[in-house]
Write a protein that holds these residues in place. Structure first.
Motif, short mmCIF file in Angstrom:
data_model
loop_
_atom_site.label_atom_id
_atom_site.label_comp_id
_atom_site.label_asym_id
_atom_site.label_seq_id
_atom_site.Cartn_x
_atom_site.Cartn_y
_atom_site.Cartn_z
N LEU A 398 0.83 -1.21 0.00
CA LEU A 398 0.00 0.00 0.00
C LEU A 398 0.87 1.26 0.00
CD1 LEU A 398 -2.89 1.06 0.11
CD2 LEU A 398 -2.75 1.02 2.60
N LEU A 399 1.95 1.25 0.76
CA LEU A 399 2.84 2.41 0.78
C LEU A 399 3.52 2.60 -0.58
CD1 LEU A 399 4.57 2.26 4.28
CD2 LEU A 399 2.91 3.92 3.45
N PHE A 400 3.95 1.50 -1.20
CA PHE A 400 4.55 1.61 -2.53
C PHE A 400 3.55 2.21 -3.52
CE2 PHE A 400 8.12 -1.26 -1.50
CZ PHE A 400 9.12 -0.68 -2.27
N ALA A 401 2.29 1.78 -3.43
CA ALA A 401 1.27 2.31 -4.33
C ALA A 401 1.08 3.81 -4.12
CB ALA A 401 -0.05 1.57 -4.12
N ALA A 402 1.06 4.23 -2.85
CA ALA A 402 0.87 5.65 -2.54
C ALA A 402 2.05 6.49 -3.03
CB ALA A 402 0.67 5.83 -1.04
N VAL A 403 3.26 5.96 -2.85
CA VAL A 403 4.44 6.70 -3.31
C VAL A 403 4.45 6.79 -4.83
CG1 VAL A 403 6.96 6.62 -3.44
CG2 VAL A 403 5.80 6.13 -1.28
N LEU A 404 4.11 5.69 -5.51
CA LEU A 404 4.13 5.66 -6.97
C LEU A 404 3.07 6.61 -7.54
CD1 LEU A 404 5.81 4.15 -9.07
CD2 LEU A 404 4.00 2.44 -9.20
N ALA A 405 1.95 6.75 -6.82
CA ALA A 405 0.88 7.64 -7.28
C ALA A 405 1.15 9.10 -6.93
CB ALA A 405 -0.45 7.21 -6.69
N ILE A 407 1.04 10.36 -3.92
CA ILE A 407 0.23 10.80 -2.79
C ILE A 407 1.11 11.19 -1.61
CG2 ILE A 407 -1.50 10.06 -1.10
CD1 ILE A 407 -2.67 8.26 -3.25
N CYS A 408 2.18 10.45 -1.41
CA CYS A 408 3.06 10.73 -0.28
C CYS A 408 4.47 10.32 -0.64
CB CYS A 408 2.58 10.00 0.98
SG CYS A 408 2.71 8.20 0.86
N ASP A 409 5.40 10.71 0.19
CA ASP A 409 6.77 10.22 0.08
C ASP A 409 7.25 9.87 1.47
OD1 ASP A 409 6.87 12.73 1.10
OD2 ASP A 409 8.68 13.34 0.02
N ILE A 410 8.21 8.97 1.52
CA ILE A 410 8.73 8.50 2.80
C ILE A 410 10.20 8.88 2.87
CG2 ILE A 410 9.13 6.48 4.26
CD1 ILE A 410 6.79 5.14 2.85
N ARG A 411 10.52 9.69 3.85
CA ARG A 411 11.89 10.16 4.00
C ARG A 411 12.48 9.61 5.29
NH1 ARG A 411 10.86 16.57 2.67
NH2 ARG A 411 10.05 16.29 0.53
N LEU A 412 13.70 9.14 5.18
CA LEU A 412 14.39 8.67 6.37
C LEU A 412 14.97 9.87 7.13
CD1 LEU A 412 16.26 5.59 4.94
CD2 LEU A 412 14.21 5.60 6.33
N PRO A 413 15.28 9.70 8.41
CA PRO A 413 15.85 10.80 9.19
C PRO A 413 17.10 11.37 8.53
CG PRO A 413 15.21 9.00 10.63
CD PRO A 413 15.04 8.50 9.23
N ILE A 414 17.33 12.68 8.73
CA ILE A 414 18.46 13.37 8.11
C ILE A 414 19.78 12.73 8.51
CG2 ILE A 414 19.71 15.56 7.99
CD1 ILE A 414 17.04 16.98 8.33
N ARG A 415 19.90 12.31 9.76
CA ARG A 415 21.16 11.71 10.23
C ARG A 415 21.47 10.43 9.46
NH1 ARG A 415 20.94 12.26 16.86
NH2 ARG A 415 20.97 14.55 16.94
N VAL A 416 20.43 9.64 9.17
CA VAL A 416 20.65 8.39 8.42
C VAL A 416 21.14 8.71 7.02
CG1 VAL A 416 19.56 6.30 7.53
CG2 VAL A 416 18.93 7.17 9.79
N GLY A 515 -4.47 -2.91 -6.09
CA GLY A 515 -5.20 -4.18 -6.23
C GLY A 515 -4.50 -5.31 -5.51
N THR A 516 -3.17 -5.31 -5.56
CA THR A 516 -2.41 -6.34 -4.83
C THR A 516 -2.62 -6.22 -3.33
OG1 THR A 516 -0.73 -6.35 -6.57
CG2 THR A 516 -0.12 -7.30 -4.44
N ALA A 517 -2.63 -4.97 -2.83
CA ALA A 517 -2.86 -4.76 -1.40
C ALA A 517 -4.24 -5.27 -0.98
CB ALA A 517 -2.70 -3.28 -1.06
N ILE A 518 -5.25 -5.02 -1.81
CA ILE A 518 -6.60 -5.50 -1.50
C ILE A 518 -6.63 -7.02 -1.49
CG2 ILE A 518 -8.97 -5.57 -2.35
CD1 ILE A 518 -8.53 -2.72 -3.43
#
Length: 708
Positions: A398-405, A407-416, A515-518
């Motif tokens: 579901l997160l991959f689908a949201a990022v690909l669309a 809708i959102c992005d996932i960022r790791l902490p700045i230190r990492v 669809g895969t998530a569903i």
């Protein structure tokens, strides 16, 4: 030699001990004196030593017995307990007098399955294990100071220690009131084949995972095949499961199929010393022999090298299987992003994805080997039987689908990010590409491509090194397309030029992942129920919304922290809810398919043609086989008119009986399909991808003996 009938031999066995002792048979047992130690009481069991005689007499061996009275649901173990448990032991204490040695004589036990999959040999109820006490000087008073240790089990196992004292005075030995139960227990002790009424008792190993036991009786057995078991004792660390037995039409030839439980090394069994206990109820026999080799029923010519090559081919084919199609979206998006980049960057990115695939298969091999070493069942795609894992994959998809669309992005902490850049890496590029490879591996496991089942089935009958090598072969095969682009990055020039179509394509690919998530949530519903699935879906949606926040920078860390917490809870709740066993699941029934009972297959196949289908909700290939072949003409027509009988097993949740059945055919994954009949009594395994022609041809072969 004239053999007694089973009934006669049981009566003779009951009084043989008394006659062998040279004792007068009492007119009434009630007149005999009781000779037993005091009962030692436990929570749900009682223990004591009993004697078949009232005094020491003049014989060198005295017949005693360990008596354990167990409440319902409790059991103790045989001398060779199987995959769990400890057998009783007896230590002669310092207060003993005139005792040279003692030994247990073991009646035939029952084969049990504990915790859903551990195969053991047990006694239950009012248990009597005969003891033979060898005296130092016949005729003298004898005292046995016995320290008895054993393990009693129900849902839990409890170690028991009993110290007890039994004294037999000097004098004439008369039968005690315990003589009968000791004699009856002695009669159940397996003896040499000829003494038990068998002319021949042999064992042959097929070189793969099955030992075939054959016995020829001098008389007609009055026991049903379901009651016959063969208990094997072989090299240390190798365990066996008596699967099913057949009896010839004249009732005089018994054949028992015994599964060797993985993991094991086949070389340890070839030519090994083997103890065979054949239990038929009416006659029990024991023989020590050297295990001979027999032609393998399936896959006997397969070598490690051939299995590795099959794994390479199967891994390559996995890229074309239905369950990998959602990952195709990520692959295409990666190709789009790579267009126009420096070739060195493209090569490094695709190498990282290939490394993610191979490393994930290596990790999966280690996990499978560890689970099987712990005595549990693990095969291809077994992780999708775990609700927590299904929830985890659904959340990630579901997160991959949201990022690909977008809708959102996932960022790791700045230190990492800073740490990784200081190490000379590109976290967003290389780590993301590696994660895509790992993700592709996870979604590939619900599918079984052609030859994958054969390669994996071979590996799971072997040792740790073979499992790792075959799984790495699968990973290398699946990584071939990525390695090809890494070596020839110029292939990306064949893609169309970047433009608005790229955004629309990414949206379509995002919908594929949704669809895969569903679908994964529907699988979770089958494994864990409605409430855990609804909670996981709701929390995942909240997490996506949290990661979509892009304004009010001060609250972004708080909101995204809440999103991360939602993701964790979305996985943990189904994992903790779990399930209590296969009985909780009520799969949709089809009147044309009967539930699969593996033990009944050989008997049903004697006079009718069977089509076996072992499936699972999480197996995409299984769904394809059903919709394109099994649930459509002409196969459905054959089921409707009764030309074939359909047997369906559901492996959505762990099931030890189905796992053992698959193992007999060198398969530890689904889909699994086989045809049985008078012409195919051992069954013919069908390809992973079914065709109507393949089934019909196998059905015709299965019918041939019926025509004769």
């Amino acid at each position: 030699m004239i053999a007694a009938s089973p009934c006669t031999r049981r009566v003779c066995g009951t009084i043989s001990l008394v006659l062998a002792l040279g004792l007068p048979v009492p007119a009434a047992a009630a007149t005999a004196a009781d000779t037993a130690s005091e009962w030692s009481d436990g929570e749900s069991w009682r223990t004591r030593i009993v004697s078949a005689v009232t005094a020491a007499g003049s014989r060198p061996t005295l017949p005693l017995g360990l008596q354990v009275a167990l409440d319902d649901g409790w059991h103790i173990y045989w001398r060779s307990p199987g995959e769990a448990g400890l057998p009783p032991t007896l230590t002669v204490g310092p207060a003993s007098e005139n005792v040279a040695s003692v030994e247990f004589v073991w009646p035939a036990p029952e084969q049990s399955v504990e915790q859903g999959q551990l195969v053991t040999r047990t006694y239950a109820g009012n248990v009597l294990i005969p003891i033979r006490l060898h005296v130092e000087e016949p005729g003298r008073p004898t005292t046995l100071d016995a320290g008895i240790d054993y393990q009693v089990c129900a849902q839990v196992c409890i170690p028991v220690r009993v110290d007890t004292l039994l004294h037999l005075p000097a004098g004439a030995a008369s039968p005690s009131s315990h003589a009968r139960i000791i004699a009856e227990a002695e009669a159940r002790v397996p003896g040499p084949p000829q003494a038990a009424g068998f002319e021949r008792l042999t064992a042959a190993f097929d070189g793969v995972r099955t030992v075939h036991i054959t016995a020829d009786s001098m008389f007609e057995l009055d026991t049903s095949p379901e009651q016959i078991v063969a208990l094997l004792e072989g090299p240390e660390g190798i365990f066996f499961r008596s699967d099913h037995a057949t009896v010839s039409a004249d009732g005089k030839t018994v054949a028992v199929v015994v599964d060797v439980l993985p993991p094991f090394d086949a070389e340890q069994l070839e030519g090994a010393d083997l103890g065979v206990t054949l239990v038929t109820g009416s006659a029990n026999a024991y023989r020590q022999l050297v295990l001979a080799a027999a032609p393998a029923s399936t896959g006997g010519d397969l070598t490690l090298g051939v299995a590795f090559l099959l794994a390479l081919l199967g891994g390559l084919i996995l890229n074309l299987m239905p369950c990998v199609l959602p990952v195709l979206g990520i692959k295409i998006a990666r190709l789009i992003d790579a267009a126009g980049q420096d070739r060195a960057v493209v090569s490094a990115s695709f190498l990282a994805t290939a490394a993610g695939i191979v490393a994930s298969f290596g990790l999966l091999a280690l996990l499978v080997a560890a689970v099987r070493a712990a005595g549990l069942t693990a095969g291809w795609g077994f992780q999708f039987q775990i609700p927590g894992f299904i929830a985890f994959v659904a959340v990630i998809v579901l997160l991959f689908a949201a990022v690909l669309a977008g809708i959102c992005d996932i960022r790791l902490p700045i230190r990492v990010n800073r740490w990784f850049q200081a190490a000379g890496g590109d976290l967003k590029g290389h780590a993301g590409a590696f994660a895509e490879g790992a993700f592709a591996t996870v979604l590939a496991t619900p599918c079984t491509a052609p030859v994958v089942g054969t390669a994996v089935g071979f590996a799971l009958t072997r040792g740790f090194g073979d499992i790792v090598l075959v799984f790495l072969g699968l990973g290398l095969g699946m990584a071939v397309p990525w390695l090809l682009v890494a070596v020839r990055p110029g292939l990306l020039a064949m893609l169309p030029r970047p433009g608005p179509w790229m955004g629309r394509l990414k949206l379509v690919l995002a919908l594929m992942l949704l669809g895969t998530a569903i679908w994964l949530l529907s699988v979770l519903h089958s494994a864990a129920g409605v409430i855990p699935t609804a909670v996981a879906a709701g929390l995942s949606g909240l997490a996506v919304l949290a990661f979509a926040v892009r304004t009010a920078e001060r609250i972004v860390p708080v909101v995204r922290g809440a999103g991360l917490a939602s993701l964790v809870l979305a996985v943990l709740f189904p994992a903790m809810a779990g399930y209590t066993g296969p009985g909780d699941r009520m799969p949709a029934s089809d009147p044309l398919w009967r539930p699969l009972n593996p033990a009944a297959v050989p008997h049903l196949a004697a006079d009718q043609v069977l089509l076996v289908d072992v499936t699972a909700d999480w197996c995409v290939t299984c769904v394809v086989n059903k919709r394109l072949v099994l649930d459509r003409p002409p196969i459905r027509n054959l089921l409707e008119v009764g030309d074939i009988v359909g047997l369906r097993g559901d492996w959505t949740l762990p099931d030890s009986d189905i796992a053992a059945y698959l193992a007999t055919h060198q398969r530890l994954g689904v889909p699994f399909n086989a045809v049985y009949g008078p012409g195919l009594p051992e069954g013919e395994v069908l390809p992973e991808l079914l065709t109507a022609d393949a089934i019909i041809e196998a059905v015709q072969r299965a019918k041939r003996a019926k025509v004769r």
